[in-house]
Each structure stands twice: as structure tokens, then as C-alpha cells.
Design a protein around this motif. Structure first.
Motif, short mmCIF file in Angstrom:
data_model
loop_
_atom_site.label_atom_id
_atom_site.label_comp_id
_atom_site.label_asym_id
_atom_site.label_seq_id
_atom_site.Cartn_x
_atom_site.Cartn_y
_atom_site.Cartn_z
N SER A 1 0.68 4.05 -21.71
CA SER A 1 -0.49 4.91 -21.85
C SER A 1 -1.21 4.59 -23.16
N VAL A 2 -2.44 5.04 -23.27
CA VAL A 2 -3.28 4.71 -24.40
C VAL A 2 -3.54 5.96 -25.24
N ARG A 3 -3.39 5.82 -26.54
CA ARG A 3 -3.77 6.88 -27.47
C ARG A 3 -5.05 6.42 -28.16
N TRP A 4 -6.16 7.12 -27.90
CA TRP A 4 -7.46 6.73 -28.42
C TRP A 4 -8.12 7.97 -29.00
N ARG A 5 -8.08 8.09 -30.32
CA ARG A 5 -8.55 9.30 -30.99
C ARG A 5 -9.54 8.95 -32.10
N LEU B 1 -3.97 24.31 -14.22
CA LEU B 1 -4.32 23.53 -13.04
C LEU B 1 -5.77 23.06 -13.03
N GLN B 2 -6.68 23.85 -13.62
CA GLN B 2 -8.08 23.47 -13.58
C GLN B 2 -8.37 22.18 -14.34
N VAL B 3 -7.49 21.79 -15.25
CA VAL B 3 -7.69 20.53 -15.99
C VAL B 3 -6.53 19.56 -15.79
N PHE B 4 -5.61 19.89 -14.89
CA PHE B 4 -4.44 19.05 -14.62
C PHE B 4 -4.79 18.00 -13.58
N PRO B 5 -4.28 16.76 -13.72
CA PRO B 5 -3.38 16.27 -14.76
C PRO B 5 -4.14 15.59 -15.89
N PRO B 6 -3.55 15.54 -17.09
CA PRO B 6 -4.14 14.69 -18.13
C PRO B 6 -4.09 13.24 -17.66
N ARG B 7 -5.25 12.58 -17.61
CA ARG B 7 -5.32 11.27 -16.98
C ARG B 7 -4.41 10.24 -17.62
N ASN B 8 -4.15 10.41 -18.91
CA ASN B 8 -3.36 9.41 -19.62
C ASN B 8 -1.87 9.51 -19.29
N ARG B 9 -1.46 10.61 -18.64
CA ARG B 9 -0.04 10.84 -18.38
C ARG B 9 0.32 10.77 -16.91
N VAL B 10 -0.62 10.36 -16.09
CA VAL B 10 -0.37 10.31 -14.65
C VAL B 10 0.77 9.35 -14.29
N ILE C 1 3.51 8.29 -15.80
CA ILE C 1 4.87 8.75 -16.10
C ILE C 1 5.22 9.98 -15.27
N MET C 2 4.23 10.84 -14.98
CA MET C 2 4.51 12.00 -14.14
C MET C 2 4.74 11.58 -12.70
N GLN C 3 4.09 10.53 -12.23
CA GLN C 3 4.36 10.02 -10.89
C GLN C 3 5.79 9.52 -10.78
N PHE C 4 6.27 8.83 -11.82
CA PHE C 4 7.67 8.41 -11.84
C PHE C 4 8.58 9.63 -11.74
N PHE C 5 8.29 10.66 -12.53
CA PHE C 5 9.15 11.83 -12.61
C PHE C 5 9.18 12.59 -11.28
N VAL C 6 8.02 12.77 -10.67
CA VAL C 6 7.97 13.50 -9.41
C VAL C 6 8.74 12.76 -8.32
N GLN C 7 8.62 11.43 -8.30
CA GLN C 7 9.38 10.64 -7.33
C GLN C 7 10.87 10.78 -7.59
N TRP C 8 11.26 10.75 -8.87
CA TRP C 8 12.69 10.88 -9.21
C TRP C 8 13.22 12.25 -8.79
N LEU C 9 12.44 13.31 -9.00
CA LEU C 9 12.87 14.64 -8.56
C LEU C 9 13.18 14.64 -7.08
N GLY C 10 12.31 13.99 -6.28
CA GLY C 10 12.54 13.95 -4.84
C GLY C 10 13.80 13.18 -4.50
N ARG D 1 -0.03 18.05 -6.65
CA ARG D 1 -1.21 17.31 -7.10
C ARG D 1 -0.84 15.89 -7.52
N ILE D 2 0.30 15.74 -8.20
CA ILE D 2 0.75 14.40 -8.58
C ILE D 2 1.11 13.59 -7.34
N ARG D 3 1.78 14.23 -6.37
CA ARG D 3 2.12 13.51 -5.14
C ARG D 3 0.87 13.04 -4.41
N SER D 4 -0.14 13.86 -4.37
CA SER D 4 -1.36 13.48 -3.66
C SER D 4 -2.05 12.31 -4.34
#
Length: 542
Positions: free
Chosen positions: A114-118, A489-498, A500-509, A534-537
Motif C-alpha cells: 500500500s502507499v502512504r502519500w501525505r 460504512l458510509q466511507v468504508f473501505p479505505p481504498r489503500n487498505r483493500v 490486505i482486507m481482502q486477504f483477511f476476509v478470505q482467510w476468515l472464510g 462489502r470487501i467480498r463484493s
């Protein structure tokens, strides 16, 4: 004090100090005075070599940018302890003397890709405009500490570092000569207004400021020396400027930047002071008008009992959360938090207030004891070895708690327990205690016969090679560090963390875990089944 006024005042003061009208008895005073005068001459020679007092007085706008590498493994933020992890970084700085503004922008890649750009824009007074260029949002805050933070960032330019040195000239002391492969170096110490001491390193051949050093109390490292080296100076506009810089920590290269552009005599302001297109201009948060009937403002950190005996501690330091669990006769903490040093400042400041690198975890321990008095802390679970998650393990060792970690991190934590922390001694320094460390392989159940907590090992993932999560099967509550980032939820997900969260959601399953609430070290509140869906979709659409 505005930057322009400070330069003019320092030039006047320096002229007075160098006046030949010093009394005879003063010039024949102590060795301390002679060391002070020798140091002063070395500093003045450096100013002259870079263009002289007149050049400092004529500076209007100064800007520079460059590219290089940053090794997060040096500060224990890589994939495994001690493993190098250099990643590309692009850095830009702009100083507007007339407008009393400073802008700093960096773009770098984390270990997970992921990218940190500040971008941080320090505006006149005590205002800081923070821009997240990845998430495309900005915030505006006001705090007296931002003025000092601005000064620390501007010292990246040797001109402005020497200006601050001259403003504290009474503290200058000549330390001696150090021989190096590149030639002899003269060492001079200076204590800044903030009370921090720098060792300035001057090149004897050119007289230029070659770099500086300072001591740092670094999480998981203890006593550390941070050294800045300014690379070869080149003629730029009104004077000389380095072609880049290198930062080392205990001799290991943390960051190396080569400047691609330096401008010192431009008249128009830098684009860094302008918000990028598509990012709305923020306003300062309104302070609510309170009456005697108004509820008190929330204080941080805030402890919330999310279910009986399970406590979520929000903002134990800004942007970092922890959790602890009550058993019949003991407590268990998840993670040992610490702050982190802002190493692009001179000297580095810590994002968390406190006297030592263990202060954040000391606060955590105090909150646990206040919330559930009378029960010892038997365990502290370390999700992974990164300094913000494990940098506060030493006070837990002093408490007598057993560290629960993965097998590959055990030896590293044993080393941390025995490292010298003498620059700013912590509790373990004064109360030596043999660490108790136990490892988790696959899964381990912690229970008192009433409550069950499962510690589950996560396989190599986008963040680290080894990691643990905590899961309460009866309550269906999960806590993780750096694998899931719950936000509204109205601002989820942070685009920079998608990713790693996809990995995590798959691992949970794959593990057939179905938490009702997911809390994270980073984020706000709890993630729900809607967050997971939302991450699964997102994965399905790809």
C-alpha cells in the motif's frame, strides 16, 4: 517568531558576539568559554561557506524534492525482525519565508504494497493542514505544538538548521576532531530551545555542515543514535545546498534521498501550498459552546466495555486502539503499544506524549488496573513484532506478565528485554525482570473455565510473515492488528487498505470464523457483517 524576522535577529546577534569589544577579562576566562568561542567560529565558517549572512537574509522561497529509498526494517516495521525492507520514497519540501509557511510531502510504499502519500502544510500561526493524497481528503487543525513541529521539519535544510543553532548560540561547545575515511570532521554540540542536544558535524576541508547526530529512545531498540549526513553540496541560486541526505539509525541506513531539484531564489509560491484538485478545503473544527448542563467532552484514551468483561480502549495514542479481557482472577492484554519517532524531523519527535518509549503501554496498564482493580495482568498477546504493536512490551515484563507470541518472534523479544534503555530509562531498567515468553502455533485457547479466548495464528500475509488474532467464540468478537480497518460504512473501505482486507476476509472464510464484531488496532469502532460483505463484493467484481 516568523522565519524572516528570526533570520534578521540572528544575524544582528551574531555580529554583536563577534565584536572585538569583548572585555579583556572575558577573553581570558574558563575553558568552557574557549570551547564556546571555538564552536561559534566553526558555525560561522559554515554559514560563510554556504553563502554568508547576506544570503540568509535574502531567502524568500526555498524548495527541494528528491527520490530514494526508505528501509522500514531498520525501525522494526518490515516482514520479520531484522529483515531489510527498502522501499521507494519521493519527498518534497517548500519554505515560504514571507508567508511564514512550510509544506512537507512524502510518498512511500509500505511492506504490504500500500502507499502512504501525505502532505502537511504548516500555516501562519499554529494551523496544520493535513492532506491524505491517497484517500483524497484533508483536515485542518490548530495546536501550539504545530509551530515546533514546523521548525523540526525545516531543519532538513542545513541553512535553517544553522539558523536555529545560532538562535541558541550560548549553548555551543567545541567537542573535538573526528577522523573519518572522507576526511577530518569537527564536532560541535548545541542545545536547542526545546532542550534537545544535537552534535553537529563539520567538514574540516570545506567548513560546510556535513551532518548531525542525536540520541533517541527508540521502541524495541532502546538506546539509539540517529545520524544525518548531508551529501555533496552544489551551487544553487543564492548559495550552496546539499545534493541529498542519508539518515542512519545505529549505523543502519534508514533513508537515503537524492535531490532532483533545488530552488532557492524563486518568487512564486510552491504548488505544495495549494490543495490538489478534487479535494475540498476543510475548516477548523468548531468548539462547542458548553453550559453547566452540557455533557463533558470525550477524553482520550476512552475505555468502552463492549460486552461483559471485554474492554476496547480507543486512541490509547492518536490513531491506535487496544483491547483487554477480564477473566475470573486475571487480565489479558492484546498488544503492547508504543509511539513512533517522526524521523523526517530534526530531532525526531514522538507522536505519543510521554517520557519514555514505554509510556503508551504504561498508560494502558494503568487503565486496565483502574477499570478492573485487584486482578493481575497475566498475559499480553503481541499480534506481531512491529514497534507500534510490541514496542511497549517492557513494562508488561516488569508487571510479570507472560508474553504470548509466534515462534519466529520469540528470540527477538528476548533480545529486546535485555537491551540497554539508558537514554530515557524505563521501568524495566530499574526493575530487572526475567521475561516469560510463550509461543502460539496454529491455535491456543486461554480459559478460566468460564471465558474462552482463542489465539489464532495467521499465515504469512501482506503485512508480516507471522501474526496472531484474538477471537472470543462465545461473544463472536475478534481483535486484529493491521489486517482489518473498520471505519463507518458510509466511507468504508479505505481504498489503500483493500488488498490486505481482502486477504483477511478470505482467510476468515477458510478458517470458518464468523465474527459479529471486528475491532482493529487502527480504525474506528467495530466492523460488522456488512463490512465483510462489502470487501467480498469488491473481490467478486474484480
Amino acid at each position: 517568531m516568523p522565519l524572516r524576522h528570526r533570520v534578521v535577529i540572528e544575524i544582528i546577534v551574531l555580529t554583536l558576539w563577534n565584536s572585538p569589544a569583548q572585555p579583556q577579562e572575558v577573553s581570558e576566562m574558563s575553558a568552557s568559554y574557549r570551547l564556546y568561542r571555538s564552536a561559534q567560529e566553526v558555525v560561522q565558517r559554515a554559514v560563510n561557506a554556504m553563502g554568508g549572512d547576506a544570503m540568509l537574509g535574502r531567502l524568500e522561497n526555498l524548495r527541494w524534492e528528491g527520490r530514494g529509498t526508505e528501509d522500514h526494517g531498520v525501525i522494526e516495521q518490515g516482514r520479520a525482525p531484522g529483515t531489510p525492507m527498502p522501499e521507494p520514497i519521493h519527498e518534497s519540501v517548500a519554505v515560504d519565508y514571507a508567508g511564514d509557511r512550510v509544506a512537507y510531502e512524502s510518498r512511500s510504499r509500505r511492506a504490504d504494497g500500500s502507499v502512504r502519500w501525505r502532505r502537511y502544510v504548516y500555516q501562519e500561526g499554529n494551523q496544520l493542514l493535513s492532506v491524505d493524497l491517497t484517500e483524497r481528503r484533508a483536515s485542518l487543525r490548530a495546536d501550539p505544538s504545530f509551530a515546533e513541529e514546523r521548525e523540526r521539519r525545516t531543519r532538513m535544510a542545513p541553512h535553517m538548521l544553522l539558523e536555529d543553532v545560532l538562535a541558541n548560540a550560548q549553548s555551543l561547545r567545541w567537542l573535538g576532531i573526528r577522523e573519518a575515511a572522507s576526511g577530518a570532521r569537527t564536532l560541535v554540540s548545541c542545545t536547542l530551545e526545546s532542550g534537545e542536544t544535537l552534535t553537529l558535524v563539520f567538514d574540516n576541508a570545506t567548513g560546510l555542515l556535513a551532518g548531525m547526530e542525536y540520541l533517541l529512545d527508540q521502541p524495541l531498540m532502546g538506546d539509539a543514535t540517529v545520524a544525518w549526513e548531508f551529501m555533496e553540496y552544489r551551487s544553487v541560486g543564492l548559495g550552496l545546498f546539499p545534493s541529498g541526505y542519508r539518515v542512519t539509525i545505529n549505523g543502519r541506513i534508514f533513508r537515503e534521498i537524492n535531490y532532483e531539484r533545488v530552488e532557492s531564489d524563486v518568487t512564486e509560491p510552491s504548488p505544495l501550498f495549494t490543495l490538489p484538485e478534487g479535494i475540498g478545503a476543510p475548516s477548523l473544527p468548531r468548539r462547542p459552546v458548553r453550559s453547566e448542563e452540557s455533557p463533558p467532552a470525550p477524553t482520550w484514551p476512552r475505555v468502552t466495555e463492549v460486552t461483559a468483561g471485554v474492554f476496547y480502549v480507543e486512541n490509547i495514542r492518536p490513531g491506535f486502539n487496544v483491547m483487554f479481557v477480564e477473566f475470573v482472577d486475571f487480565l489479558m492484554a492484546f498488544d503492547a503499544p508504543a509511539g513512533y519517532a517522526l524521523l523526517d524531523e530534526i530531532p525526531a519527535s514522538d507522536v505519543a506524549l510521554g517520557s519514555t518509549s514505554s509510556s503508551v503501554s504504561e498508560t494502558f496498564i494503568t487503565l486496565m488496573k483502574q477499570t478492573v482493580p485487584g486482578k493481575p495482568i497475566r498475559y499480553v498477546v503481541l499480534s506481531h513484532f512491529h514497534s507500534d504493536h510490541a514496542g511497549g512490551l517492557r513494562p508488561f515484563i516488569a508487571e510479570g506478565a507472560t508474553i504470548l507470541t509466534t515462534g519466529g518472534n520469540r528470540e527477538f523479544f528476548e533480545q529486546v528485554a535485555g537491551m540497554p534503555f539508558t537514554i530515557v530509562p524505563d521501568r524495566l531498567s530499574g526493575e530487572p525482570t526475567e521475561p516469560r515468553i510463550d509461543t502460539v502455533t496454529g491455535r491456543r485457547e486461554i480459559t478460566d473455565g468460564h471465558r474462552i479466548v482463542d489465539l489464532v495464528e495467521v499465515p504469512p500475509n501482506p503485512h508480516t510473515d507471522e501474526m496472531l488474532i484474538m477471537y472470543l467464540p462465545d461473544e463472536r468478537i475478534l481483535f486484529t492488528g493491521d489486517l482489518f480497518y473498520p471505519i463507518p460504512l458510509q466511507v468504508f473501505p479505505p481504498r489503500n487498505r483493500v488488498p490486505i482486507m481482502q486477504f483477511f476476509v478470505q482467510w476468515l472464510g477458510e478458517r470458518q470464523l464468523a465474527p459479529a464484531a471486528i475491532y482493529g488496532s487502527h480504525g474506528v469502532g467495530a466492523g460488522t457483517s456488512e463490512h465483510l460483505e462489502r470487501i467480498r463484493s469488491l473481490r467478486e467484481r474484480r
